[in-house]
Every structure is written in C-alpha cells, then in structure tokens.
Write an enzyme that holds these catalytic residues in place. Structure first.
Site, PDB file in Angstrom:
ATOM      1  N   CYS A  51       1.438 -14.415  -4.938  1.00 33.30           N
ATOM      2  CA  CYS A  51       2.384 -13.842  -5.044  1.00 33.30           C
ATOM      3  C   CYS A  51       3.815 -13.867  -5.862  1.00 33.30           C
ATOM      4  O   CYS A  51       4.571 -15.077  -4.847  1.00 33.30           O
ATOM      5  CB  CYS A  51       2.652 -12.354  -3.948  1.00 33.30           C
ATOM      6  N   CYS A  55       7.995 -13.291   0.794  1.00 33.43           N
ATOM      7  CA  CYS A  55       8.109 -12.800   2.259  1.00 33.43           C
ATOM      8  C   CYS A  55       7.767 -13.961   3.048  1.00 33.43           C
ATOM      9  O   CYS A  55       6.022 -14.331   2.975  1.00 33.43           O
ATOM     10  CB  CYS A  55       7.861 -11.465   1.880  1.00 33.43           C
ATOM     11  N   CYS A  58       4.407 -13.943   4.812  1.00 31.82           N
ATOM     12  CA  CYS A  58       2.877 -13.447   4.054  1.00 31.82           C
ATOM     13  C   CYS A  58       2.281 -14.629   3.026  1.00 31.82           C
ATOM     14  O   CYS A  58       2.462 -15.194   2.852  1.00 31.82           O
ATOM     15  CB  CYS A  58       3.268 -12.672   2.502  1.00 31.82           C
ATOM     16  N   CYS A  95      -7.415   2.876   1.157  1.00 32.10           N
ATOM     17  CA  CYS A  95      -5.566   2.271   0.761  1.00 32.10           C
ATOM     18  C   CYS A  95      -5.746   1.083  -0.276  1.00 32.10           C
ATOM     19  O   CYS A  95      -6.448   0.073   0.707  1.00 32.10           O
ATOM     20  CB  CYS A  95      -4.807   1.808   2.008  1.00 32.10           C
ATOM     21  N   CYS A 126      -4.261   5.687  -1.584  1.00 37.66           N
ATOM     22  CA  CYS A 126      -3.140   4.913  -1.023  1.00 37.66           C
ATOM     23  C   CYS A 126      -3.090   3.798  -1.608  1.00 37.66           C
ATOM     24  O   CYS A 126      -4.176   3.064  -2.171  1.00 37.66           O
ATOM     25  CB  CYS A 126      -3.012   4.675   0.018  1.00 37.66           C
ATOM     26  N   CYS A 186       4.575   6.309   2.019  1.00 36.04           N
ATOM     27  CA  CYS A 186       4.580   5.428   3.622  1.00 36.04           C
ATOM     28  C   CYS A 186       4.854   4.129   3.478  1.00 36.04           C
ATOM     29  O   CYS A 186       5.071   3.293   2.296  1.00 36.04           O
ATOM     30  CB  CYS A 186       2.722   4.959   3.488  1.00 36.04           C
ATOM     31  N   ARG A 258       1.426   4.497  12.118  1.00 40.45           N
ATOM     32  CA  ARG A 258      -0.415   4.165  11.940  1.00 40.45           C
ATOM     33  C   ARG A 258      -0.065   2.806  13.046  1.00 40.45           C
ATOM     34  O   ARG A 258       0.971   1.782  12.377  1.00 40.45           O
ATOM     35  CB  ARG A 258      -0.522   3.758  10.584  1.00 40.45           C
TER      36      ARG A 258
END
Ligand code: SAM
Ligand code: DTB
Ligand code: SF4
Length: 337
Positions: A51, A55, A58, A95, A126, A186, A258
């Site tokens: 990616c 972040c 991550c 998801c 999702c 979400c 969640r």
C-alpha cells in the site's frame, strides 16, 4: 434530532466513575437494541500489501518491512468461496478490504461484479478501498454495496503523527461522498496509537459531527505489528478501551459498535465488559486482514457462556426488502458439536 456534542461534555463523560459510565451506556444500549443480540461480519483481504500510504500501525504499508505475504487482487472464485463459508458459519455481512490509496478505473468492473455476486448469496456487503470519488461511490452503491468502511481512526490533531500521506480532511470528504451516494457509513477508530483521552474524545466528536451518525462504528485496539513504527507502543489499559466504547454508545445510541481488531489479545472478561459498555458487533472468523482473530470455536464458546446470539438478515433480492430474524442460541450449540 441528532444531539450536537461539545468537547467538554464528552471529556466529562470520560471522567465519570467507571461503574456510573458503564451503567449509563448499558441503559442507553437497552433502549435502542435487543439485548444479547450481536451483529457478526466476516472480513477478507482481497488485495494485500504494497500500500502506498504510510499509516504507522499497518502491516500493509509498503514503507515498512513486515512479515506479510503481498497478494494481487484475488480471483473472484476465491472471494465467493470465502463469502459462502462466511454465510454458512452465520455471518450476515461480508467485508472486503483492499490495500489501495484509492481504486483505479480498471478495478471498477471487477468490484461491481463481486458485489453483485455476493448480494445474490443473500449477504450484506461492505468494502474498504481507500478514498473514492462521487462517481465510484454511486457505481458501487448501484451494484448493491451496502456499507463503505473508512475510519477516522483518531483526532484531527494526532492524525498527522500517524499518517502523513493523506489528510484528515480527505477522510472527511470521502465519508461525505459515501453518505451522499446512499451507502451506509462504517467509520471508527484505533486506540493504543499513543493518543490521549482528549484525542479519543475528539475522534468521537468528529464521528458524531458527520451529517448522520455512522450506522457502524468499528473500534480497533492496536495490534502491534513487527516492523511498523508502533511495534513497541505501550499497552492501553483495558479500562480506557471499555470507557471509549461506553462513551461511543452514549453519544451515538443507534449505531452498531464493533469490537474489531485486537480481540485476540483481549480476555473473555474484557470482551464481556465491552459488550456491557455497548459493543454489539464483532468480526467472526479466524483472520482479519493480515492478523489473526479468535477462532470460531472460541467465539462460539464465548457466545454460549454469555448467552449471546447472532443477528441475521435475509435479503429478499426481488423486493429488495430486508427481513430480520434471530438465530437462536441452540443454532450455536449445534455448531459447537
Ligand atoms: N486501506 C483502507 C483504509 O485505510 O481506509 C482500509 C483498510 S485499513 C486496514 C482499515 C482499518 O483497520 C484502519 O483504518 C485501522 O482502523 C484498522 N487497522 C489497520 N491496522 C491495524 C492494526 N495493526 N491494529 C488495529 N487496527 C488496525
Ligand atoms: C476496521 O475498522 N477494522 C478492520 C476493518 N475495519 C477493515 C481491519 C482490521 C485490520 C487489523 C489488522 C490486520 O489484520 O492487518
Ligand atoms: Fe494502506 Fe489502509 Fe494500511 Fe493505511 S491502513 S497502509 S491505507 S491498507
């Protein structure tokens, strides 16, 4: 009418004695939801690693050397197999996450096909694909995408200490686009990044200021990934996580909250306290995106011990009506055998 919260009021909630706070949250929870009913979703990474974002928490950022296996977009048949399994094990939402800054035009037909096929199986859908534009959001919604996950993660002030390749405002813009497209939102956060209580209050303030409260609010506990800048972060106190759930429940009474990443490192007692504080949704299945989750068996045992059961939706594709029904605890007892 949605209440407009002030940061001082939110901070006051955080300062309440623990038992008073939890009691208030549970009372609000019971007014708005069926007690003991938990919504369960299953997660699948459809494109893993490499990616371009940075972040700091991550495993999938290309900036850090972590132990994950990078994978191109999964074949549709593999995704459908995973969705079928999720449905069989009692999940009502599937998801899918892709480690992108944003989806490219060439990915759209593929995403649309997946959504249509999974909807046909009678599951809610999702996706979390990074930033999306208006046209992409509208096409995903028309294909049948029910929810879009896009977390604000922390306070606007602390955000730039965690991610530098995008701004908080870009996150808010995508959330607006998602809301206006008709999809359900979400959006939630991660705790344990090194933020303080005020950052948690600011995150909740931002979530509560969105045009409408998110239908789903995932709360993640940092999973410390070897090779990322946060791998040696200090553990968060369980009570601080539980309190954040309680304040979220009080501020956004009708949202599903969640208990997301980090459950594997939580005791069953801790998870039970999170449910008492107002959490009413989990990811079910032994894997999240790249990290592990409690096994199905462990979760079924937890459900059995606490007398929890899964909320189910049957989607009647013809009338596009959603009919709700409950799966009884016996169903889980049968699965446990
Ligand atoms: N790439 C998309 C994005 O960032 O919007 C979606 C995938 S990302 C993995 C979704 C969320 O998972 C993040 O916003 C964060 O809240 C959570 N997450 C990611 N890595 C995590 C970790 N190591 N521990 C806890 N939560 C994590
Ligand atoms: C969310 O808030 N948590 C999920 C989902 N949305 C996409 C992701 C959790 C990821 C945990 C780390 C991993 O497995 O890589
Ligand atoms: Fe990429 Fe999402 Fe991971 Fe950030 S959290 S590095 S955007 S996959």
């Amino acid at each position: 009418m949605k209440k407009i919260w002030k940061i001082e009021e939110i901070n006051k909630l955080f300062q309440k004695p623990f038992l008073d706070l939890i009691f208030k949250a549970q009372k609000i929870h019971r007014k708005n939801f069926t007690p003991n009913e938990i919504q369960i979703s299953t997660l699948l990474s459809i494109k893993t690693g490499l990616c371009p974002e940075d972040c700091k928490y991550c495993a999938q950022s290309s900036r850090y050397k972590t132990n994950i296996k990078n994978e191109k977009l999964l074949e549709i048949s593999k995704i459908l197999d995973a969705a079928k399994q999720a449905k069989q094990s009692g999940s009502n939402r599937f998801c899918m996450g892709a480690a992108w800054k944003n989806p490219k035009e060439r990915d759209m037909p593929y995403l649309i096909e997946i959504i249509k096929k999974i909807k046909k199986m009678g599951l809610e859908t999702c996706m979390t694909l990074g930033s999306i534009n208006k046209n992409q959001a509208e096409r995903l919604y028309s294909a049948g995408l029910d929810f879009y996950n896009h977390n604000l993660d922390t306070s606007p002030k602390f955000y730039s200490k965690i991610v530098t390749t995008r701004t908080y405002q870009e996150r808010l813009n995508t959330l607006d686009i998602v809301r206006n497209s008709g999809m359900k939102v979400c959006s939630g956060g991660i705790l344990g990044l090194g933020e303080n209580t005020n950052d948690r209050a600011e995150l909740l303030l931002q979530l509560s200021k969105l045009t409408k409260n998110p239908e789903s609010i995932p709360m993640n506990m940092l999973v410390k990934i070897k090779g990322t800048p946060l791998e040696r972060n200090k553990n968060l106190e369980d009570f601080d996580f539980i309190k954040t759930i309680a304040v979220t429940r009080i501020m956004m009474p009708k949202s599903y909250i969640r208990l997301s990443a980090g459950r594997e490192n939580m005791s069953q007692n801790m998870q039970a306290l999170c449910f008492i504080a107002g959490a009413n949704s989990i990811f079910y299945g032994c894997k999240l995106l790249t990290t592990s989750n409690p096994t199905k068996k462990e979760d079924l045992k937890l459900f059995q011990k606490l007398g929890l059961y899964a909320k189910k939706h049957i989607i009647q594709s013809k009338q596009n009506k959603i009919q709700k029904y409950k799966t009884e605890t016996q169903h889980y007892n049968a699965l446990l055998k």
